[in-house]
Write an enzyme that holds these catalytic residues in place. Structure first.
Site, PDB file in Angstrom:
ATOM      1  CB  CYS A 275      -0.983  -0.024   1.167  1.00 52.52           C
ATOM      2  SG  CYS A 275      -0.231   0.132   2.811  1.00 52.52           S
ATOM      3  CG  HIS A 323      -4.512   0.105   3.843  1.00 50.12           C
ATOM      4  ND1 HIS A 323      -3.832  -0.895   3.182  1.00 50.12           N
ATOM      5  CD2 HIS A 323      -5.392   0.623   2.946  1.00 50.12           C
ATOM      6  CE1 HIS A 323      -4.287  -0.992   1.939  1.00 50.12           C
ATOM      7  NE2 HIS A 323      -5.225  -0.075   1.770  1.00 50.12           N
ATOM      8  CG  HIS A 335      -6.692   0.363  -1.653  1.00 49.86           C
ATOM      9  ND1 HIS A 335      -6.889  -0.298  -0.462  1.00 49.86           N
ATOM     10  CD2 HIS A 335      -7.671  -0.097  -2.493  1.00 49.86           C
ATOM     11  CE1 HIS A 335      -7.930  -1.106  -0.575  1.00 49.86           C
ATOM     12  NE2 HIS A 335      -8.421  -1.003  -1.783  1.00 49.86           N
TER      13      HIS A 335
END
Length: 360
Positions: A275, A323, A335
């Site tokens: 990520c 994240h 993402h």
């Protein structure tokens, strides 16, 4: 009495022995269940499997960001160690040159011998010439003294550099141990997630994958231009036009071009990402350097509220800031989710929102 003893023997050879065997088998089953080699675990529903797998992925991502941070620090320590060793090597060369000069001076003095200056002056036929020579010798002694001082300084500095290098080496080895620890944690959790998914039928796995994709890739505009794998590629039709400047537009466009690329923990592109690696690569393509981890990326710009979001903003999730995605407008982000999902478009309300940062 004999009949009584015989009756006890039958009891031991019958019900009692069978009972003991039952307990032994039950104990063995319990032991194998605890050490993970048995099959006594309860049957999980697909929803329960998904919940467990999602939790494992989230825990693995926390460890991945820690791994990324430790790797960055290990690389910095390695660079510092290399610099210190280079400096020590250069000083060692200068030290060797100074020692050679001292050696030449000592050899010359040995060959010429040493005579007391007063005696030399008394025996000299030309006192003026002697005095000129004595002044030259004095200057030579000054040069020798300076060389000795330089040697001593070089030795001291080399020892300091070697000491600093030993500290950096210890730091590097500590970081490398951290890397191994985090790697074991990540691979362990991902292996467990794979085993859980393997329990499901192909149909159940497909259904879970479809659930993950709902409202993500299907919401992205698509063209027939070749994407990361030669298939359809989502294109930034409206999002880049809404981007506040050309750099954020370039970062968003890069992220769009990577839709479909696989998630690989620790990867920063160009063909696979985790990520934070995706976000870092997107802005790197726009000429902006971002830190490697989510923990550092959230402080890489100005914090903005959810209501202020613009395309190109970094959006962060979970209380541990583990994240990150790249906001593209309309409540959507691009993402790299987890090993079961490729880089994709997804709604930002898919995960617990933790904050946002505007880089430029």
């Amino acid at each position: 009495m004999a009949a009584h003893r015989k009756s006890r023997q039958r009891s031991l050879g019958g019900h009692t022995v069978r009972t003991a065997a039952t307990f032994a088998l039950a104990g063995a089953a319990t032991a194998t269940a605890f050490d993970g080699t048995g099959h006594a675990e309860p049957q999980l529903t697909p929803a329960q499997v998904k919940a467990k797998v999602d939790q494992l992925y989230q825990e693995a991502e926390v460890a991945t960001e820690k791994y990324n941070g430790a790797k960055e620090k290990a690389q910095q320590a390695e660079r510092r160690l290399r610099t210190l060793r280079d400096q020590a090597a250069r000083k060692a060369q200068r030290l060797n040159s100074a020692r050679e000069a001292l050696g030449s001076m000592a050899a010359a003095q040995y060959r010429t011998g040493t005579i007391d200056p007063a005696v030399q002056l008394a025996l000299s036929d030309d006192p003026d010439q002697y005095l000129d020579g004595a002044a030259f010798a004095e200057r030579a002694n000054d040069r020798q003294s300076a060389t000795v001082t330089r040697v001593r300084n070089e030795l001291r500095e080399i020892e300091q550099l070697r000491g600093a290098a030993r500290v950096e080496l210890d730091t590097l080895q500590s970081r490398q141990a951290e890397l191994r620890q985090y790697k074991n944690t990540i691979t362990g959790k991902l292996d467990t997630a794979r085993r859980l998914l393997a329990r499901l039928t192909a149909e159940e796995q497909a259904r879970l994958a479809a659930d993950d994709s709902t409202g993500s890739d299907a919401r992205a505009s698509r063209t027939s231009a070749g994407g990361p794998r030669g298939g359809l590629r989502a294109t930034p039709v409206s999002s880049t036009t809404q981007a506040p400047n050309s750099r954020t537009a370039a970062a968003v466009a890069y992220a769009y071009s990577k839709i479909g690329s696989p998630y690989v923990w620790g990867a920063t592109g160009p063909n696979a990402f985790d990520c934070s690696g995706l976000v870092q690569a997107a802005y790197r393509s726009a000429g902006i350097s971002l830190p490697r981890t989510t923990y550092a990326q959230i402080d890489a710009g100005r914090r903005v509220s959810r209501s202020e979001l613009l395309p190109g903003d970094l959006v962060f999730f979970y209380s541990g800031i583990s994240h990150v995605g790249l906001y593209i407008g309309n409540g959507q982000m691009i993402h790299a989710p987890n090993p079961s999902s490729s880089v994709r478009v997804a709604p930002i309300d898919q995960m617990p929102f933790a904050g946002a940062t505007r880089v430029v």
